[in-house]
Write a protein that holds these residues in place. Structure first.
Motif, short mmCIF file in Angstrom:
data_model
loop_
_atom_site.label_atom_id
_atom_site.label_comp_id
_atom_site.label_asym_id
_atom_site.label_seq_id
_atom_site.Cartn_x
_atom_site.Cartn_y
_atom_site.Cartn_z
N LYS A 355 0.84 -1.20 0.00
CA LYS A 355 0.00 0.00 0.00
C LYS A 355 0.88 1.25 0.00
CE LYS A 355 -3.91 -2.16 2.34
NZ LYS A 355 -4.88 -2.09 3.46
N PRO A 356 0.31 2.40 -0.39
CA PRO A 356 1.09 3.64 -0.34
C PRO A 356 1.44 4.01 1.09
CG PRO A 356 -0.91 3.92 -1.65
CD PRO A 356 -1.05 2.63 -0.92
N LEU A 357 2.50 4.79 1.25
CA LEU A 357 2.79 5.41 2.54
C LEU A 357 1.71 6.44 2.85
CD1 LEU A 357 6.60 6.32 2.24
CD2 LEU A 357 5.62 4.45 3.57
N ALA A 358 1.39 6.59 4.12
CA ALA A 358 0.52 7.68 4.56
C ALA A 358 1.19 8.33 5.77
CB ALA A 358 -0.86 7.17 4.92
N PHE A 359 1.53 9.60 5.63
CA PHE A 359 2.15 10.37 6.70
C PHE A 359 1.17 11.46 7.12
CE2 PHE A 359 7.04 9.78 6.19
CZ PHE A 359 6.87 8.40 6.14
N TYR A 360 0.93 11.57 8.42
CA TYR A 360 -0.01 12.56 8.95
C TYR A 360 0.75 13.58 9.79
CZ TYR A 360 -3.48 8.92 7.85
OH TYR A 360 -4.27 7.98 7.22
N SER A 361 0.37 14.84 9.67
CA SER A 361 1.04 15.88 10.44
C SER A 361 0.09 17.05 10.63
CB SER A 361 2.32 16.36 9.74
OG SER A 361 3.06 17.24 10.56
N GLY A 362 0.24 17.75 11.76
CA GLY A 362 -0.58 18.91 12.05
C GLY A 362 0.22 20.19 12.03
N CYS A 363 -0.46 21.29 11.75
CA CYS A 363 0.14 22.62 11.77
C CYS A 363 -0.23 23.26 13.11
CB CYS A 363 -0.40 23.45 10.61
SG CYS A 363 0.20 25.16 10.58
N ASP A 364 0.76 23.40 13.99
CA ASP A 364 0.50 23.83 15.37
C ASP A 364 0.35 25.35 15.45
OD1 ASP A 364 0.24 24.16 18.05
OD2 ASP A 364 2.23 23.42 18.59
#
Length: 752
Positions: A355-364
């Motif tokens: 499966k594809p990579l999935a990277f999650y990140s937030g803008c603080d």
């Protein structure tokens, strides 16, 4: 209105109790998760706030909490200890251990040894300037610079100057360069090698891989950072609207390094967060930077910003995710532009074969967004180092949360429609959008410089904006690849324009074993540029603003990493147990242990720590704002939340940090006998604690049964941690927490 019950919180925690197939835990070589044993192996410490898990009968809480002493130490349960293994100023390679250590990642290379990677986020200006000559053992030309700035402003008291515009032979410029060089050396990344002694203590081995990637890497040593993705085209472009630093796709340094993530293939991801304090954040429509003079060097008693100004750093090269391989001594980092440029806090890593990579990140930031990067290629082997190449091609999305618990991922591409949120939907009633002239105007047709942002505070402005611009393509200039690069560089403002939901300071993002994403939203207030959606980020009774934070769970439809839709729910609220909270305020970094239990540290602002709350009402009898009640929670803290057994879902206080600090970056070794922890900015408000200074403060408190009482609290002023010797300077440091009996730290839980 929401009503989060313990049963619902248990459902949230159950996502952690399965088998680890995903998440950054793979990078630690952890075996599968198992059910928690039935007994808690530590007695929770007593904090300043009565909680249901403190082991004190409600009828006895008033007497037990009437007087409380805050300690300038890392306070742990009985039977635990800690060792400071590295601190600001220690040698690292040809440099030094930086300031304000944050995210930690330990990658084991053999039993009882490995590499510890450390983020160094920022300098606490007042305390850093006070303690620098004591710790680093050399002076800074602070007074000379203040005098020179005053002369340059013709005798007026000046705190800001465009040092970039000063002549190279001007002594003032050289002095400012010296200050900023030292400040930026203390930020960035570091790698140190460790081994554990037979006694269970960790010691440094000073291997050839030990090194720093500082805020000025490449400036003098040629150790530039590399870059991938569409942003490369912008950096290499010669005919531009804005500022060029002349370096092409080479990048000087990394700073603002807050949290991060660890990949199953043994690399570490570092998130550049508050870069806007040192370089310009807004860009022109072609993705190029504003001139460095737009953010001057700024020096005051409690401020040292604009550190990139004197070096002419290009602002569009900061605010990225940096990847490094700690085992490669020649790797000084790569910035992946497909992951977007914004105030990154952390990285949740989802890696599955086929499966594809999935990277999650937030803008603080208040009004910041939750993002997901999906790779174009798929993973063959999660531990293969060539997986890093998948970060060079893919798509960045922003999360749109619907009030009904559904959501969608909006692609940040030139074809995406313009559809901003309305100011009336946001706490604070403002939103920041790309500032452009309509495509039909003479100014736009003449290709005059377009850039920056404007503040929309009326719904009518948004309707006009949507009429003038139809897609993101209308807001950016260049060929298709260049427009994509510009959108990624301007990700926050592009996401606002596309209707990505404005959220409440998304900090940590962690993948649970079942594939769910857990997000710590730290606080839901407002700022001059934006605020969170007032339909989503509400308190237990629907109130906004709500400053005490939440934990959310997001589940991709069909549990697919590349899904374009999801469901979401609130799982826990910060706050007092009597008010619907779990007992802590402002959740931040999250950690899952091998038993599936959740560990969490808090991020209360330094100014709110132990701030007196003599009454819960004002002179007119109205309840005071919750943001003014943060002081009741005391110092920043460490919590343990079991996910199974008779006390699953309860929060147990495991640790309290030293004075005026934040505890960050919790990371367990594979055998879970050591918990690495970063103690950041001790003494940030008052600096050095002089002669054991202490202040008596009063707090209006509640027992768990809502009985009111007044607590008299002894609060140290400043810090002497980690030496704890009188009048010693406070020093950020990384510690290794362990049990005195050398057993694993999270053995399980017992009813108290």
């Amino acid at each position: 209105m929401i009503n989060i019950k313990r049963r619902e919180f248990l459902l949230f925690l159950s996502g952690f109790a399965g088998t680890v197939a995903l998440s950054s835990l793979q990078s630690c070589n952890l075996p599968g998760l198992q059910s928690s044993p039935k007994s808690l192996n530590f007695k929770p410490i007593k904090g300043p706030l009565p909680v249901p898990t403190d082991g004190i009968a409600p009828a006895q809480q008033i007497e037990a909490y009437r007087n409380y002493e805050i300690l300038d130490d890392l306070v742990l349960p009985e039977g635990f200890t800690y060792d400071a293994i590295a601190q600001w100023g220690d040698p690292v390679g040809d440099s030094r251990f930086g300031y304000n250590n944050d995210y930690l990642s330990f990658i084991e290379t053999a039993p009882n040894q490995g590499y510890l990677t450390i983020n160094f986020e920022y300098i606490s200006a007042a305390t850093w300037m006070q303690t620098y000559p004591l710790v680093i053992q050399k002076p800074l030309p602070l007074e000379a610079v203040k005098s020179g700035m005053s002369k340059a402003s013709q005798g007026e008291t000046a705190t800001r100057i465009n040092a970039f515009a000063l002549a190279d032979n001007n002594p003032l410029k050289a002095q400012i360069q010296k200050i900023c060089e030292e400040a930026l050396i203390d930020q960035g990344l570091g790698v140190i090698s460790l081994r554990r002694t037979p006694e269970g203590q960790w010691e440094r081995t000073y291997s050839p891989a030990d090194r720093r990637i500082s805020g000025i890497a490449g400036l003098k040593d040629g150790r530039y950072l590399k870059v991938t993705g569409p942003g490369v085209k912008i950096f290499q472009k010669e005919q531009v609207l804005g500022y060029r630093d002349g370096l092409g796709d080479r990048i000087i340094g990394t700073f603002g390094n807050c949290a991060g993530g660890t990949t199953p293939w043994g690399t570490v991801l570092s998130a550049e967060e508050n870069f806007q304090s040192q370089v310009t954040e807004p860009v022109y429509a072609d993705g190029t930077s504003f001139d460095p003079g737009e953010l001057p060097f700024d020096l005051a008693a409690d401020n040292l910003d604009g550190q990139g100004n004197v070096f002419g750093l290009a602002g569009n090269k900061y605010g990225w995710i940096v990847e490094i391989d700690p085992a490669d001594p020649n790797d000084y980092g790569t910035k992946h532009t497909w992951l977007g440029r914004y105030r990154h806090e952390a990285v949740g890593v989802r890696v599955e074969s086929g499966k594809p990579l999935a990277f999650y990140s937030g803008c603080d930031r208040q009004g910041g967004h939750l993002y997901k990067f999906v790779s174009q290629g798929v993973v063959s082997n999660p531990t293969d180092k060539t997986n890093s190449q998948l970060l060079a091609e893919g798509q960045l999305y922003g999360a749109k949360f619907n009030p009904d618990g559904t959501g969608a991922w909006i692609p940040l591409t030139p074809e995406t429609a313009i559809d901003p949120q309305l100011p009336s939907q946001l706490v604070g009633n403002v939103i920041s959008l790309p500032k452009r002239e309509p495509p039909t105007t003479t100014a736009r047709q003449g290709n005059q410089r377009q850039g920056g942002y404007f503040i929309g505070d009326r719904d009518e402005q948004i309707q006009t904006f949507k009429q003038q611009f139809k897609t993101l393509n209308d807001l950016y200039v260049g060929n298709p690849e260049e427009k994509q690069g510009a959108i990624l560089i301007d990700a926050h403002y592009a996401a606002n324009a596309a209707g990505v939901t404005c959220t409440a300071r998304p900090e940590d993002t962690i993948i649970a074993p079942d594939g769910s994403l857990y997000i710590a939203f730290t606080a839901g207030g407002s700022a001059p540029e934006g605020g969170p959606d007032n339909r989503i980020f509400t308190g237990p009774n629907g109130e906004t603003p709500y400053p005490l934070g939440w934990i959310f769970r997001l589940k991709e439809d069909n549990n697919e990493p590349a899904s374009l839709s999801f469901t979401w729910e609130k799982l826990a609220l910060g706050g007092e147990p009597t008010q619907g909270g779990v007992g802590f305020s402002n959740p931040d970094n999250l950690l899952v242990d091998r038993g599936g239990n959740l560990w969490m540290v808090t991020d209360m602002s330094t100014g709110g720590l132990n701030r007196p709350v003599p009454s819960r009402v004002d002179d007119s009898g109205q309840a005071i704002d919750l943001s003014k009640q943060i002081g009741i929670f005391g110092n920043n803290s460490i919590w343990f939340i079991p996910t199974s057994g008779p006390d699953a879902g309860k929060a147990y206080l495991f640790g309290l940090g030293p004075m005026e600090c934040e505890t960050t970056g919790p990371f367990l070794t594979p055998d879970e006998q050591t918990l690495f922890l970063a103690v950041q900015h001790p003494g940030e408000t008052n600096g050095i604690r002089i002669n054991g200074a202490v202040e008596t403060r009063e707090f209006a408190m509640l027992t768990v049964e809502r009985e009111e009482f007044t607590q008299t609290r002894q609060v140290p002023l400043g810090s002497n941690w980690p030496t704890k010797q009188p009048n010693d300077p406070p020093i950020p440091a990384v510690v290794a927490i362990r049990r005195l009996d050398s057993q694993a730290i999270p053995l399980g839980m017992t009813s108290l």
